[in-house]
Motif scaffolding. Sequence first.
Motif, PDB file in Angstrom:
ATOM      1  N   THR A  21      20.437  -5.915  -7.974  1.00  0.00           N
ATOM      2  CA  THR A  21      19.535  -4.767  -8.068  1.00  0.00           C
ATOM      3  C   THR A  21      18.280  -5.110  -8.861  1.00  0.00           C
ATOM      4  O   THR A  21      17.161  -4.727  -8.487  1.00  0.00           O
ATOM      5  N   GLY A  22      18.447  -5.855  -9.977  1.00  0.00           N
ATOM      6  CA  GLY A  22      17.302  -6.228 -10.795  1.00  0.00           C
ATOM      7  C   GLY A  22      16.330  -7.134 -10.079  1.00  0.00           C
ATOM      8  O   GLY A  22      15.107  -6.968 -10.183  1.00  0.00           O
ATOM      9  N   ALA A  23      16.866  -8.113  -9.337  1.00  0.00           N
ATOM     10  CA  ALA A  23      15.995  -9.045  -8.617  1.00  0.00           C
ATOM     11  C   ALA A  23      15.338  -8.378  -7.417  1.00  0.00           C
ATOM     12  O   ALA A  23      14.114  -8.386  -7.268  1.00  0.00           O
ATOM     13  N   MET A  24      16.174  -7.782  -6.543  1.00  0.00           N
ATOM     14  CA  MET A  24      15.653  -7.171  -5.318  1.00  0.00           C
ATOM     15  C   MET A  24      14.834  -5.923  -5.624  1.00  0.00           C
ATOM     16  O   MET A  24      13.751  -5.718  -5.070  1.00  0.00           O
ATOM     17  N   GLY A  25      15.352  -5.068  -6.516  1.00  0.00           N
ATOM     18  CA  GLY A  25      14.645  -3.837  -6.843  1.00  0.00           C
ATOM     19  C   GLY A  25      13.305  -4.100  -7.488  1.00  0.00           C
ATOM     20  O   GLY A  25      12.309  -3.440  -7.178  1.00  0.00           O
ATOM     21  N   GLY A  26      13.261  -5.087  -8.397  1.00  0.00           N
ATOM     22  CA  GLY A  26      11.993  -5.423  -9.030  1.00  0.00           C
ATOM     23  C   GLY A  26      10.973  -5.920  -8.026  1.00  0.00           C
ATOM     24  O   GLY A  26       9.786  -5.552  -8.078  1.00  0.00           O
ATOM     25  N   GLY A  27      11.401  -6.762  -7.080  1.00  0.00           N
ATOM     26  CA  GLY A  27      10.489  -7.257  -6.052  1.00  0.00           C
ATOM     27  C   GLY A  27      10.017  -6.150  -5.123  1.00  0.00           C
ATOM     28  O   GLY A  27       8.841  -6.098  -4.743  1.00  0.00           O
ATOM     29  N   TYR A  28      10.927  -5.235  -4.778  1.00  0.00           N
ATOM     30  CA  TYR A  28      10.558  -4.125  -3.896  1.00  0.00           C
ATOM     31  C   TYR A  28       9.550  -3.207  -4.579  1.00  0.00           C
ATOM     32  O   TYR A  28       8.555  -2.792  -3.967  1.00  0.00           O
ATOM     33  N   VAL A  29       9.800  -2.876  -5.853  1.00  0.00           N
ATOM     34  CA  VAL A  29       8.876  -2.004  -6.597  1.00  0.00           C
ATOM     35  C   VAL A  29       7.504  -2.658  -6.716  1.00  0.00           C
ATOM     36  O   VAL A  29       6.462  -2.000  -6.544  1.00  0.00           O
ATOM     37  N   TYR A  30       7.488  -3.967  -6.980  1.00  0.00           N
ATOM     38  CA  TYR A  30       6.213  -4.667  -7.114  1.00  0.00           C
ATOM     39  C   TYR A  30       5.433  -4.646  -5.800  1.00  0.00           C
ATOM     40  O   TYR A  30       4.218  -4.383  -5.783  1.00  0.00           O
ATOM     41  N   ASP A  31       6.102  -4.944  -4.686  1.00  0.00           N
ATOM     42  CA  ASP A  31       5.417  -4.955  -3.394  1.00  0.00           C
ATOM     43  C   ASP A  31       4.937  -3.555  -2.999  1.00  0.00           C
ATOM     44  O   ASP A  31       3.898  -3.400  -2.353  1.00  0.00           O
ATOM     45  N   LEU A  32       5.679  -2.529  -3.419  1.00  0.00           N
ATOM     46  CA  LEU A  32       5.332  -1.161  -3.036  1.00  0.00           C
ATOM     47  C   LEU A  32       4.210  -0.593  -3.897  1.00  0.00           C
ATOM     48  O   LEU A  32       3.267   0.037  -3.383  1.00  0.00           O
ATOM     49  N   LEU A  33       4.300  -0.823  -5.217  1.00  0.00           N
ATOM     50  CA  LEU A  33       3.367  -0.199  -6.157  1.00  0.00           C
ATOM     51  C   LEU A  33       2.372  -1.171  -6.773  1.00  0.00           C
ATOM     52  O   LEU A  33       1.441  -0.754  -7.464  1.00  0.00           O
ATOM     53  N   HIS A  34       2.581  -2.486  -6.566  1.00  0.00           N
ATOM     54  CA  HIS A  34       1.730  -3.543  -7.135  1.00  0.00           C
ATOM     55  C   HIS A  34       1.754  -3.541  -8.663  1.00  0.00           C
ATOM     56  O   HIS A  34       0.792  -3.948  -9.315  1.00  0.00           O
ATOM     57  N   ASN A  35       2.838  -3.050  -9.234  1.00  0.00           N
ATOM     58  CA  ASN A  35       3.076  -3.154 -10.673  1.00  0.00           C
ATOM     59  C   ASN A  35       4.573  -2.991 -10.912  1.00  0.00           C
ATOM     60  O   ASN A  35       5.336  -2.683  -9.986  1.00  0.00           O
ATOM     61  N   TYR A  36       4.985  -3.221 -12.168  1.00  0.00           N
ATOM     62  CA  TYR A  36       6.407  -3.181 -12.501  1.00  0.00           C
ATOM     63  C   TYR A  36       6.775  -1.956 -13.355  1.00  0.00           C
ATOM     64  O   TYR A  36       7.873  -1.903 -13.918  1.00  0.00           O
TER      65      TYR A  36
END
Length: 410
Positions: A361-376
């Motif tokens: 969840t941490g790896a995939m979720g972090g990457g998904y949030v970054y690609d969606l919102l362009h920030n963490y």
Amino acid sequence: MQQLSALRPALPILLGAAVMLSLSMGMRQSLGIFVPPLTRDLGISVSDFTIAISVQNLAWGILQPIAGAMVPRIGFRPLLVTGAFLFLLGLVLLASAHGLPLVIVGAGVCIGAGLAATGSSMAMAVSVRPVSAAQRSLVLGLVSSAGSLGAMIAAPLGQVVMQHWHWRMGTVSFIVLAVIMLPAAWYAGSVDRLPRPVAPRSPTGVEMTAAQVLGMAMRNGPFVIMALAYFVCGMQLVFLTTHLPTYLDLCGMDPMLSAKALAMIGGFNALGSLFFGWAGGHFNKQALLGFIYILRSLTLVWYFHNLPTPETTLIFAAVMGFLWLGVVPLVSGWIAETFGLRWQAMLIGVAFCSHQLGSFTGAMGGGYVYDLLHNYDLAWQIGAAVGVTAGLVQLGTVVFWRRPRSGLPA
């Protein structure tokens, strides 16, 4: 000092386990340094790379209890050596990758399978076998501490080589470190020469099977809560190891800062593991776990709420490092005390499966949030909120559950 001198007969086993753990965890925690150059070179996105890390963590989590259950049947050495070889193979495939499929197979499947046999669960199970019950907490802290030093070697080494040559050469430097894991795993596996722990028995005197011991653990409230809270541990830590280099790159920081931060985590991780190994022998292990999760979450809020600087990044890395693998001797020690050693590796693996779902969840979720919102921002906010909740629930076990008596031999 008397306790340390009493460990001398077990030193070859403990050193082998510590070196194996140090290198496997050090390289695994440092894979994030390859994200910016690798994704640019191969033309893949950050979330694409995190698919590989997510697959790695799923493979590790799924295979960990299976590897633990195989220990009483075939022993440690075949599993440890095979795991070291798979880790080495995964790095070779990653170094030769020219697209996402080989990245997933190498950094994902092979390294994940290798970690199931060389990571913290197996190293902790090996380490407690050759020592007395009175020495367990100290030994778990010592080996976990030594196992924390790998990031101090792997991250700076890979970053320096990568900056002077190429990210592929950086992975080659990791391959050299992985070769050292093979003899370390062999020496750690010599624990098989010792008498095997007494098999647990049911109240009727019949030897309990793996399924029966697992059923007992799943009916144990504190074990279930500890395993579920372990999810948060994996989510927070893998989010950082995977995405901190990208976050610092996004903020315009020197690429070497991410390597320094990961090395700082490794150094203070050693101190934290020593401290919590000692503390686990003097204080309630479940309470200590709860405090770790809460303190980590508050540290995440402090760091990500403001723009990073080199100074705050290194302070953040030091605090998180101190709280990093301190959970390992606490979880491993509590399971050994409660359920005994015979099936310890399996039960650690079951709890660790939850940890790895969190890592996914941490790896995939972090990457998904970054690609969606362009920030963490959303990613760290969720990680902090869930961490505080898990810490409070973990502390609740100390108040609402008395320590169970399993009846199993320690």
